[in-house]
Design a protein around this motif. Structure first.
Motif, PDB file in Angstrom:
ATOM      1  N   ASP A 182       0.829  -1.204   0.000  1.00 45.59           N
ATOM      2  CA  ASP A 182       0.000   0.000   0.000  1.00 45.59           C
ATOM      3  C   ASP A 182       0.862   1.252   0.000  1.00 45.59           C
ATOM      4  N   GLN A 186       0.389   3.981  -2.864  1.00 46.10           N
ATOM      5  CA  GLN A 186       0.091   5.391  -2.608  1.00 46.10           C
ATOM      6  C   GLN A 186       1.208   6.291  -3.131  1.00 46.10           C
ATOM      7  N   TRP A 190      -2.273   4.366  -7.789  1.00 49.65           N
ATOM      8  CA  TRP A 190      -2.877   3.034  -7.765  1.00 49.65           C
ATOM      9  C   TRP A 190      -2.618   2.252  -9.050  1.00 49.65           C
ATOM     10  N   TYR A 319       5.711  13.224   1.341  1.00 44.60           N
ATOM     11  CA  TYR A 319       4.821  12.103   1.031  1.00 44.60           C
ATOM     12  C   TYR A 319       3.852  11.932   2.189  1.00 44.60           C
ATOM     13  N   TYR A 321       1.561   9.827   3.473  1.00 48.49           N
ATOM     14  CA  TYR A 321       0.958   8.497   3.440  1.00 48.49           C
ATOM     15  C   TYR A 321      -0.277   8.464   4.336  1.00 48.49           C
ATOM     16  N   ASP A 322      -1.378   7.914   3.804  1.00 50.57           N
ATOM     17  CA  ASP A 322      -2.642   7.837   4.531  1.00 50.57           C
ATOM     18  C   ASP A 322      -2.767   6.441   5.149  1.00 50.57           C
ATOM     19  N   LYS A 325      -6.443   4.899   5.329  1.00 56.28           N
ATOM     20  CA  LYS A 325      -6.868   4.379   4.031  1.00 56.28           C
ATOM     21  C   LYS A 325      -6.169   3.050   3.760  1.00 56.28           C
ATOM     22  N   GLY A 326      -4.878   2.982   4.068  1.00 58.87           N
ATOM     23  CA  GLY A 326      -4.123   1.758   3.833  1.00 58.87           C
ATOM     24  C   GLY A 326      -4.655   0.579   4.624  1.00 58.87           C
ATOM     25  N   ASP A 392     -11.489   2.303  -2.679  1.00 64.13           N
ATOM     26  CA  ASP A 392     -11.986   2.496  -1.316  1.00 64.13           C
ATOM     27  C   ASP A 392     -13.422   2.008  -1.165  1.00 64.13           C
TER      28      ASP A 392
END
Length: 440
Positions: A182, A186, A190, A319, A321-322, A325-326, A392
């Motif tokens: 992931d 990200q 995608w 960056y 990174y979420d 969400k991951g 998602d």
């Protein structure tokens, strides 16, 4: 609980959990800690905690995250005082189930953010204890021997013909790989990320055991592996000739600690959390058999030579990174990895082999018409049946805790994926073959 009582509870607990403020408390004679950490880490913390708190016996219960969730769901939470483990998705789920007491820490000492990435609970129910980075473990000598370049970023995984000398974890079988892939997806986007993974995997060895991913480089079976860093850092500390490469766009994700809501030994529980977050506790993470990254910036002055400081990482690119969400996507990533890569690796090897041959031919003798066919073939070869816009929305169908509720929906999706992947790859292969020179 009414807001006034909740605020009072937080304040009282916070008075003890301010990194050492609990030293004046009269502790109970034991504290029960549930974890899945390996013995070499647990033993060192157990011994150090008991030396710092004579008269309090630290008792360990080893449970994987699924069993730990069952234990903490019991009315008495199994008598557990502290949950302390590297299981990224467990803590938010358990927090929502009301399993934890609130914590309070000094953000001047523990910022709760590493390399720009939030790592601690914004609601204050669990705290990061250490972080691990995600990247590549390489053997520089073996790469030079095999005439292969050392990769510096994620895109380099698809820029080299590895001939099986690249090891990649199977997403559905290796626990850390959901976060690993992931992060790459990200970072690269995608659709572009899945195309990169498919091209790299066509020339890679797929590995189904987490420890074996890095071990394949240590024992000479591979020159490069995509992995979480602590396996490799321990190998480096113990003298193996391997090195770590952190791509400019990666993330450092946490393992965490929390106090159980029904902790029968609350003072000892607070003392344990205080200890693992204290400077002496965090410094234990530098031990050669542990090699994890502390979440306290102030202890890096004691770090062994060559230790990367994730709070001051050079070469990093901005960056965001979420992580939330991951976490929701891990099941979807595992399912897509199986469909795109594991079940079709032989086909990928053939497909990408033809594309690479066609690209080499076009580079030697440019031809706009052939070039357009190769470009189209490459786009089809990297096809992923779930778009970034839909990921998602579809992800909850494949979340571990929900997937058993809708097996028919999941099976139908995977059947549809298979048909669309096969069609795209068949067309890609046909287009690429049309660009090859005719046999004499």
């Amino acid at each position: 609980m009414c807001p006034i009582i909740l605020r009072l509870a937080v304040a009282l607990l916070g008075s003890a959990l301010m990194l050492g403020a609990g030293a004046g408390w009269a502790l109970e004679d034991r504290v029960l800690v549930m974890t899945s950490y390996p013995d070499e880490l647990v033993q060192r913390f157990e011994q150090a905690f008991e030396r710092a708190n004579p008269g309090t016996d630290l008792q360990i219960v080893w449970k994987p995250s699924r069993d730990a969730a069952v234990e903490l769901a019991k009315p008495d939470q199994g008598g557990v005082d502290v949950y302390w483990t590297p299981s990224l998705g467990s803590f938010p789920r358990l927090r929502e189930a009301g399993a934890f007491r609130p914590l309070s820490v000094d953000r001047n000492v523990l910022p709760g953010v590493v390399d720009g990435q939030p790592v601690s609970d914004r609601q204050g129910f669990f705290e990061a204890f250490e972080v691990a980075g995600y990247g590549l473990v390489v053997n520089p000598v073996a790469l030079a021997r095999d005439g292969l370049p050392q990769p510096a970023n994620w895109r380099d995984l698809a820029a080299t013909r590895w001939k099986g000398r690249l090891a990649m974890p199977i997403a559905g079988q290796v626990g850390f790989s959901g976060a690993l892939y992931d992060i790459l997806l990200q970072a690269e986007g995608w659709e572009a990320g899945w195309a990169l993974l498919g091209e790299a995997a066509a020339d890679a060895t797929l590995v189904g055991s987490g420890g074996q991913v890095s071990e394949s480089v240590v024992n000479g079976e591979a020159d490069v592996a995509v992995t979480v860093d602590f396996f490799a850092r321990s190998a480096i500390a113990n003298g193996h000739p391997v090195a770590l490469v952190y791509p400019p766009r990666t993330a450092f994700l946490p393992a965490q600690v929390a106090i159980a809501r029904s902790a029968p030994h609350p003072d000892a529980a607070r003392a344990f959390v205080d200890f693992v977050l204290s400077a002496p506790g965090q410094s234990l993470l530098f031990h050669p058999d542990i090699r994890r990254y502390p979440v306290r910036p102030d202890v890096y002055a004691q770090a062994p030579a060559g230790t990367v400081n994730p709070f001051r990482r050079t070469g990093a690119e901005p960056y965001a990174y979420d992580m939330d969400k991951g976490l929701a996507r891990h099941g979807l990533i595992a399912a897509l990895f199986d469909s795109l890569i594991v079940e079709r690796q032989d086909r990928l090897k053939l497909l990408w082999g033809v594309i690479h041959a066609a690209e080499a031919g076009f580079a030697a003798k440019p031809d706009p018409e052939r070039g357009a066919l190769v470009t189209r073939a490459r786009a089809l070869a990297g096809f992923v049946p779930v778009s970034g816009a839909d990921a998602d929305r579809i992800a909850p169908t494949f979340q571990e805790r929900k997937s058993n509720r809708n097996p028919e929906e999941r099976a139908a999706l995977q059947q549809e994926w298979a048909a669309r992947i096969d069609a795209a790859q068949a067309e890609a292969l046909d287009l690429a073959r049309r660009t090859l020179p005719a046999a004499p």
